[in-house]
Enzyme design. Structure first.
Site, mmCIF file in Angstrom:
data_model
loop_
_atom_site.group_PDB
_atom_site.id
_atom_site.type_symbol
_atom_site.label_atom_id
_atom_site.label_comp_id
_atom_site.label_asym_id
_atom_site.label_seq_id
_atom_site.Cartn_x
_atom_site.Cartn_y
_atom_site.Cartn_z
ATOM 1 N N ARG A 161 -3.216 -6.064 2.800
ATOM 2 C CA ARG A 161 -2.375 -6.981 3.569
ATOM 3 C C ARG A 161 -1.211 -7.450 2.696
ATOM 4 N NH1 ARG A 161 -4.617 -8.736 8.211
ATOM 5 N NH2 ARG A 161 -3.585 -10.757 8.159
ATOM 6 N N HIS A 212 -40.658 -19.520 -4.587
ATOM 7 C CA HIS A 212 -41.282 -18.219 -4.372
ATOM 8 C C HIS A 212 -41.902 -18.177 -2.980
ATOM 9 C CE1 HIS A 212 -43.474 -14.551 -5.107
ATOM 10 N NE2 HIS A 212 -44.548 -15.125 -4.584
ATOM 11 N N GLY A 252 -11.454 -0.362 1.352
ATOM 12 C CA GLY A 252 -11.523 -1.691 0.750
ATOM 13 C C GLY A 252 -12.436 -2.574 1.583
HETATM 14 P P1 FAD Z 1 -3.730 -17.058 7.913
HETATM 15 O O1 FAD Z 1 -5.150 -17.200 8.239
HETATM 16 O O2 FAD Z 1 -3.096 -15.715 8.072
HETATM 17 O O3 FAD Z 1 -2.977 -18.116 8.824
HETATM 18 C C1 FAD Z 1 -1.587 -18.201 8.862
HETATM 19 C C2 FAD Z 1 -1.204 -18.833 10.188
HETATM 20 O O4 FAD Z 1 0.160 -19.201 10.114
HETATM 21 C C3 FAD Z 1 -1.332 -17.905 11.398
HETATM 22 O O5 FAD Z 1 -1.951 -18.575 12.450
HETATM 23 C C4 FAD Z 1 0.120 -17.562 11.744
HETATM 24 O O6 FAD Z 1 0.308 -17.315 13.124
HETATM 25 C C5 FAD Z 1 0.803 -18.839 11.324
HETATM 26 N N1 FAD Z 1 2.237 -18.711 11.028
HETATM 27 C C6 FAD Z 1 2.860 -17.802 10.222
HETATM 28 N N2 FAD Z 1 4.172 -18.063 10.165
HETATM 29 C C7 FAD Z 1 4.384 -19.165 10.941
HETATM 30 C C8 FAD Z 1 5.533 -19.914 11.282
HETATM 31 N N3 FAD Z 1 6.751 -19.614 10.796
HETATM 32 N N4 FAD Z 1 5.378 -20.966 12.114
HETATM 33 C C9 FAD Z 1 4.152 -21.298 12.600
HETATM 34 N N5 FAD Z 1 3.047 -20.630 12.310
HETATM 35 C C10 FAD Z 1 3.154 -19.575 11.487
HETATM 36 N N6 FAD Z 1 -11.508 -13.809 3.919
HETATM 37 C C11 FAD Z 1 -12.660 -14.342 3.477
HETATM 38 O O7 FAD Z 1 -12.628 -15.242 2.637
HETATM 39 N N7 FAD Z 1 -13.878 -13.926 3.966
HETATM 40 C C12 FAD Z 1 -13.975 -12.941 4.889
HETATM 41 O O8 FAD Z 1 -15.074 -12.585 5.309
HETATM 42 C C13 FAD Z 1 -12.784 -12.356 5.366
HETATM 43 N N8 FAD Z 1 -12.832 -11.387 6.310
HETATM 44 C C14 FAD Z 1 -11.669 -10.876 6.791
HETATM 45 C C15 FAD Z 1 -11.742 -9.879 7.756
HETATM 46 C C16 FAD Z 1 -10.594 -9.328 8.283
HETATM 47 C C17 FAD Z 1 -10.694 -8.264 9.344
HETATM 48 C C18 FAD Z 1 -9.319 -9.803 7.840
HETATM 49 C C19 FAD Z 1 -8.044 -9.253 8.414
HETATM 50 C C20 FAD Z 1 -9.228 -10.793 6.873
HETATM 51 C C21 FAD Z 1 -10.410 -11.326 6.325
HETATM 52 N N9 FAD Z 1 -10.378 -12.309 5.340
HETATM 53 C C22 FAD Z 1 -11.545 -12.830 4.851
HETATM 54 C C23 FAD Z 1 -9.106 -12.821 4.783
HETATM 55 C C24 FAD Z 1 -8.741 -14.166 5.424
HETATM 56 O O9 FAD Z 1 -8.625 -13.989 6.810
HETATM 57 C C25 FAD Z 1 -7.444 -14.692 4.847
HETATM 58 O O10 FAD Z 1 -7.536 -14.743 3.432
HETATM 59 C C26 FAD Z 1 -7.156 -16.083 5.366
HETATM 60 O O11 FAD Z 1 -7.048 -16.081 6.760
HETATM 61 C C27 FAD Z 1 -5.864 -16.620 4.749
HETATM 62 O O12 FAD Z 1 -5.618 -17.893 5.253
HETATM 63 P P2 FAD Z 1 -4.136 -18.465 5.375
HETATM 64 O O13 FAD Z 1 -4.278 -19.841 5.928
HETATM 65 O O14 FAD Z 1 -3.406 -18.284 4.108
HETATM 66 O O15 FAD Z 1 -3.385 -17.522 6.431
HETATM 67 P P1 AMP Z 2 -8.201 -3.836 0.510
HETATM 68 O O1 AMP Z 2 -6.948 -4.316 -0.182
HETATM 69 O O2 AMP Z 2 -9.494 -4.349 -0.092
HETATM 70 O O3 AMP Z 2 -8.161 -4.039 2.006
HETATM 71 O O4 AMP Z 2 -8.231 -2.254 0.266
HETATM 72 C C1 AMP Z 2 -7.241 -1.342 0.729
HETATM 73 C C2 AMP Z 2 -7.571 0.049 0.184
HETATM 74 O O5 AMP Z 2 -6.700 1.023 0.766
HETATM 75 C C3 AMP Z 2 -7.400 0.184 -1.330
HETATM 76 O O6 AMP Z 2 -8.612 0.610 -1.883
HETATM 77 C C4 AMP Z 2 -6.298 1.244 -1.488
HETATM 78 O O7 AMP Z 2 -6.519 2.081 -2.602
HETATM 79 C C5 AMP Z 2 -6.392 2.042 -0.194
HETATM 80 N N1 AMP Z 2 -5.150 2.753 0.184
HETATM 81 C C6 AMP Z 2 -3.878 2.305 0.109
HETATM 82 N N2 AMP Z 2 -2.980 3.235 0.589
HETATM 83 C C7 AMP Z 2 -3.705 4.329 0.982
HETATM 84 C C8 AMP Z 2 -3.394 5.632 1.576
HETATM 85 N N3 AMP Z 2 -2.143 6.002 1.879
HETATM 86 N N4 AMP Z 2 -4.428 6.491 1.840
HETATM 87 C C9 AMP Z 2 -5.706 6.121 1.564
HETATM 88 N N5 AMP Z 2 -6.049 4.920 1.009
HETATM 89 C C10 AMP Z 2 -5.087 4.023 0.717
#
Ligand code: FAD
Ligand code: AMP
Length: 475
Positions: free
Chosen positions: A280, A452, A191
């Site tokens: 996630r 362009h 993904g």
């Molecule tokens: P989060 O960013 O998860 O923040 C939640 C916060 O709440 C955290 O700091 C946590 O510690 C805190 N928290 C939780 N429970 C409590 C509690 N009870 N008390 C106090 N604090 C608490 N999205 C994009 O749009 N573009 C990208 O390029 C992108 N790249 C990504 C790459 C990776 C490797 C990953 C893992 C994610 C990526 N995402 C990307 C997804 C993006 O990070 C999330 O969609 C976004 O962070 C969600 O924001 P949020 O505020 O809902 O939650």
């Molecule tokens: P994303 O939600 O974009 O991070 O993508 C996660 C990917 O993991 C999806 O394409 C799923 O089909 C794949 N996936 C979930 N479970 C498994 C598994 N057990 N083995 C291989 N791929 C998986």
């Protein structure tokens, strides 16, 4: 005595901190509670996005892209470099510096907007009472508010039979912090996150094998983009195995042994490191007292209506912990909308125009519906496309891989989706988001002057092609 606020935000990611700043801008007395702790042991507001998500992954994608270009692409420009080497700890330190700068920036913004910040764990009880357990020492603090916004984010999904050990078997956090380039890296899930982090280590020299359960590559993207991307990533030596369902993994002698069923046949594979990136799930551990009145869905999301209202009066929820795409910009826009609704303004989020980006090289970006979705929904459509190989700017920059594909309503010509595989797709898609927000037609984009030479001319040409009048390709 508990301190009383107009708004308390639990979670300081791109959903929570943006909601808190907007609420404060609107004159509301606001608190933000966030539990994230940075590598230096201090508060690091910014959530997953700034600490272990969007930003650090892009920092490493950029570093590894420089290295890859140096080794593979600069020769064609007449530039030769001998013995190019990668210093992984230096690359990670640069990434950490970027993260620190941005989380420090969020702290300053909260302060500047007079948001009371608590580095701790927040828990919501009945009557919008919030207990904060500080992470820097001291006793619990009790707060209350007229409105509470839950923005607790998400955490990686774990596969049964596969334990993260933080070293050999890792999630995104571990894969952003390897101290050397593993010789072999297995990635479960092809993904968005798997592709991005797999690309980083592949460009630095790891032999990367991606194991994806689904039979189709990038099933959520448009079929033509997914096909071209699969071809290109194969050329880049990402070994992507489809229909590969991973069953279990165990560390033995410093290696990870993986059991995987590929098209019904079980086999074993061995890697130096294994990244599990199978999606996630919403994170609500320790967030709600039993009497909070907030309901969860069967999938563990906080249940909300179209305006992010939960089942408890005055309690809202936004971002990754609720329905909808798990994207930082979606979380932020929900945060702004909720703050404005609380302040008595009107607010609405258009989920149909949320852009998606995968930061591979070239990038993949889209907005709106895919061709598969239009077919499924029985919507009559027209399609236009343009290859980047016919775009002057792309060729000048050695970026001739990819295409722009546009889908528009067969009758009204309203744009229904735009799909881009190519350099800077993440930036190019914005023009299409604007056009769709304004309910634009392909004819609108066809008539707009594009500078362009730019990559954006490929969008122009795809719009022209939709009407059989592209200039730089056959119609
Ligand atoms: P989060 O960013 O998860 O923040 C939640 C916060 O709440 C955290 O700091 C946590 O510690 C805190 N928290 C939780 N429970 C409590 C509690 N009870 N008390 C106090 N604090 C608490 N999205 C994009 O749009 N573009 C990208 O390029 C992108 N790249 C990504 C790459 C990776 C490797 C990953 C893992 C994610 C990526 N995402 C990307 C997804 C993006 O990070 C999330 O969609 C976004 O962070 C969600 O924001 P949020 O505020 O809902 O939650
Ligand atoms: P994303 O939600 O974009 O991070 O993508 C996660 C990917 O993991 C999806 O394409 C799923 O089909 C794949 N996936 C979930 N479970 C498994 C598994 N057990 N083995 C291989 N791929 C998986």
């Amino acid at each position: 005595m508990s301190e009383k606020f107009d708004v308390i935000v639990i979670g300081g990611g791109p959903g929570g901190y943006v909601a808190a700043i907007r609420a404060a801008q609107l004159g509301l007395k606001t608190a933000c509670i966030d539990a994230f702790t940075g590598k230096d042991g201090k508060a690091a507001p910014g959530g997953t996005c700034l600490n272990v998500g969007c930003i650090p992954s892009k920092a490493l994608l950029d570093s590894s892209k420089h290295f890859h270009h140096l080794n593979h692409d600069y020769k064609a420009h007449g530039i030769s470099v001998e013995n190019a080497a990668i210093d992984v700890p230096a690359m990670i330190a640069r990434k950490d510096g970027v993260v620190k700068k941005l989380t420090g920036g969020v702290s300053q913004l909260l302060k500047g907007n007079k948001v009371a910040f608590y580095h701790g764990k927040g828990k919501l009880g009945a009557g919008r009472k919030v207990t904060v357990t500080p992470l820097d020492g001291g006793d619990d603090v009790t707060l209350s508010a007229d409105n509470v916004i839950l923005a607790s984010g998400s955490v990686p999904i774990q596969i049964p039979n596969i334990e993260f050990d933080g070293e050999h078997i890792v999630d995104n956090v571990g894969a952003l912090d390897f101290d050397h380039v593993p010789e072999t890296l297995g990635v479960i899930g092809a993904g968005v996150i798997g592709l991005e982090l797999g690309s980083v280590w592949s460009r630095l020299g790891a032999k990367v094998t991606m194991l994806e359960a689904l039979p189709d590559f990038l099933a959520m993207a448009d079929i033509d983009v997914a096909k071209q991307a699969a071809r290109e990533f194969k050329k880049q030596k990402l070994d992507i195995r489809l229909g590969a369902m991973v069953q279990s993994a165990a560390v033995k002698g410093g290696k990870v042994n993986v059991t995987v069923e590929i098209k019904g046949k079980e086999s074993e594979m061995t890697f130096d490191r294994l990244l599990v990136s199978v999606g996630r799930k919403p994170y609500t551990d320790g967030l709600l007292e039993e009497d909070s009145g907030v309901s969860l869905t069967g999938r563990g999301q906080i249940d909300v209506d179209d305006h992010c209202r939960t089942s408890a009066p005055g309690v809202w929820a936004i971002g990754d912990c609720v329905r909808g795409p798990m994207l930082a910009h979606k979380a932020s826009e929900e945060g702004v909308a909720v703050a404005e609704l609380i302040a008595g303004k009107h607010a609405h989020i258009h989920f149909d125009t949320v852009p998606w980006v995968v930061y591979t090289d070239p990038e993949i970006a889209w907005v709106g519906k895919t061709e598969q979705q239009l077919k499924e929904e029985g919507i009559e459509y027209k399609t236009g496309s343009f290859p980047l190989a016919a775009n002057g700017r792309a060729l000048a920059g050695g970026q001739g891989t990819g295409l722009v594909k546009m889908l528009a309503d067969a009758e009204t010509d309203q744009i229904l989706g735009v799909h881009i595989f190519g350099a800077n797709a993440s930036e190019l898609v914005s023009e299409c988001v604007v056009a769709m927000e304004f309910q634009g037609c392909s004819e609108d984009l066809a008539r707009i002057i594009h500078a362009h030479p730019t990559l954006s001319e490929a969008i122009h040409e795809a719009a022209l092609h939709l009407d059989g009048r592209a200039i730089h390709r056959g119609n």
